[in-house]
Scaffold this motif. Sequence first.
Motif, PDB file in Angstrom:
ATOM      1  N   UNK A  78       0.760  -0.910  -0.395  1.00 55.87           N
ATOM      2  CA  UNK A  78      -0.390   0.037  -0.129  1.00 55.87           C
ATOM      3  C   UNK A  78       0.550   1.040   0.251  1.00 55.87           C
ATOM      4  N   UNK A  79      -0.125   2.281  -0.861  1.00 57.35           N
ATOM      5  CA  UNK A  79       1.394   3.883  -0.688  1.00 57.35           C
ATOM      6  C   UNK A  79       0.798   4.635  -0.127  1.00 57.35           C
ATOM      7  N   UNK A  80       1.417   5.731   0.443  1.00 55.76           N
ATOM      8  CA  UNK A  80       1.033   6.464   1.122  1.00 55.76           C
ATOM      9  C   UNK A  80       1.290   7.959  -0.035  1.00 55.76           C
ATOM     10  N   UNK A  81      -0.133   7.891  -0.324  1.00 57.69           N
ATOM     11  CA  UNK A  81      -0.627   9.606  -1.962  1.00 57.69           C
ATOM     12  C   UNK A  81      -0.392  11.360  -1.313  1.00 57.69           C
ATOM     13  N   UNK A  82       0.147  10.752  -0.157  1.00 57.18           N
ATOM     14  CA  UNK A  82      -0.112  12.332   0.487  1.00 57.18           C
ATOM     15  C   UNK A  82       0.574  13.325  -0.025  1.00 57.18           C
ATOM     16  N   UNK A  83       1.561  12.884  -0.336  1.00 53.63           N
ATOM     17  CA  UNK A  83       2.368  14.287  -1.375  1.00 53.63           C
ATOM     18  C   UNK A  83       1.623  14.544  -3.175  1.00 53.63           C
ATOM     19  N   UNK A  84       1.549  13.807  -3.934  1.00 53.17           N
ATOM     20  CA  UNK A  84       0.779  13.787  -5.231  1.00 53.17           C
ATOM     21  C   UNK A  84      -0.818  14.440  -4.395  1.00 53.17           C
ATOM     22  N   UNK A  85      -1.190  14.081  -3.539  1.00 55.22           N
ATOM     23  CA  UNK A  85      -2.319  14.546  -3.103  1.00 55.22           C
ATOM     24  C   UNK A  85      -2.737  15.900  -2.581  1.00 55.22           C
ATOM     25  N   UNK A  86      -1.834  16.395  -1.624  1.00 57.88           N
ATOM     26  CA  UNK A  86      -1.194  17.148  -2.095  1.00 57.88           C
ATOM     27  C   UNK A  86      -1.117  18.595  -3.588  1.00 57.88           C
ATOM     28  N   UNK A  87      -0.523  18.502  -4.155  1.00 59.48           N
ATOM     29  CA  UNK A  87      -1.056  18.774  -5.578  1.00 59.48           C
ATOM     30  C   UNK A  87      -1.788  18.530  -6.459  1.00 59.48           C
TER      31      UNK A  87
END
Length: 284
Positions: free
Chosen positions: A255-264
Amino acid sequence: MKKHTLWITGAGGLIGSHLAEMAPSVAPDLAPMALTRQNLDLTNHDAVARRFALDSPEMVIHCAAISDSRQCENHPELAQRVNVEATAFLAELFASRRMVFFSTDLVFDGIRGNYAEGDAPHPLGVYARTKVEAETAVLAHPQHLVIRTSLNCGTSPKGNRGFNETLATAWKQNKVTTLFVDEFRCPIPASITALATWELVLEEAQGIFHVAGSERLSRFAIGQLVANRHPELNPRIEPGSIQDYEGPPRAADCSLNCDEAQSRLSFLLPGLTEWVNTSPVAPF
Ligand SMILES: NC(=O)c1ccc[n+]([C@@H]2O[C@H](COP(=O)([O-])OP(=O)(O)OC[C@H]3O[C@@H](n4cnc5c(N)ncnc54)[C@H](OP(=O)(O)O)[C@@H]3O)[C@@H](O)[C@H]2O)c1
């Protein structure tokens, strides 16, 4: 004004075809060239260099790959040529321009899950090892972008690339599919991967970003979601365990943490269950 040319490699595949289809609406100022293996074999470096000189593309979104783990295990030299050498050649060719490279959640060993971009890769199989090696070649150029994604679904040109398509094919052949209850991924529709990619491209993101669904699901749960949409195929899935698997090592929780992309991004990355239940178009 002349539009900037952009190559999309692997345009005959799942993600590349969605990127190419979406291009006119999301990136009208670019002139995308959708390249399939028939148009240009990326292992033929002379042909690639000649085509580069002819088209003078400003950017490449590189989706072409040997993306099937089993094929990579069975043909490691081919996986090396396509996934590593062709990618490294493109990364150099575009050294003063831009490149987007697709990598995978399988760069991680799956022991912990919820991996962020800064976590150290530890690939278990041939496919994953080629992707890690290719990432290194791409990231030698700080302006390039690496997008790690997870299992993608949707309609592919050959009808055999999305996980929904693979399952449907098995069910049409009356096969029973065993799916692991203890192997976890963050599945995402290829159309969403493509949309997120275009947004990151247009805002000139650099470095590594994780782009996957917001829901961590077991392979069995994923299969149930697809099965529920296709009662007409008389879907037959049975639960299995990664513990009983006898092939090459498998990563249990990628499973991937996508917080960085989500914030963009301008939209929320959906979970697969939510997307299946709310999609305005038939999801599979
Ligand atoms: N789909 C997923 O679930 C997923 C998950 C994680 C990461 N990724 C990565 O995302 C990228 C796109 O995935 P995808 O699912 O769209 O892959 P795909 O459907 O397998 O498409 C890959 C394409 O690459 C082409 N190709 C293979 N060898 C080539 C060569 N020598 N020259 C030119 N083209 C060549 C293939 O052409 P042919 O069809 O003619 O062989 C195919 O159309 C890949 O890098 C993959 O590893 C995908």
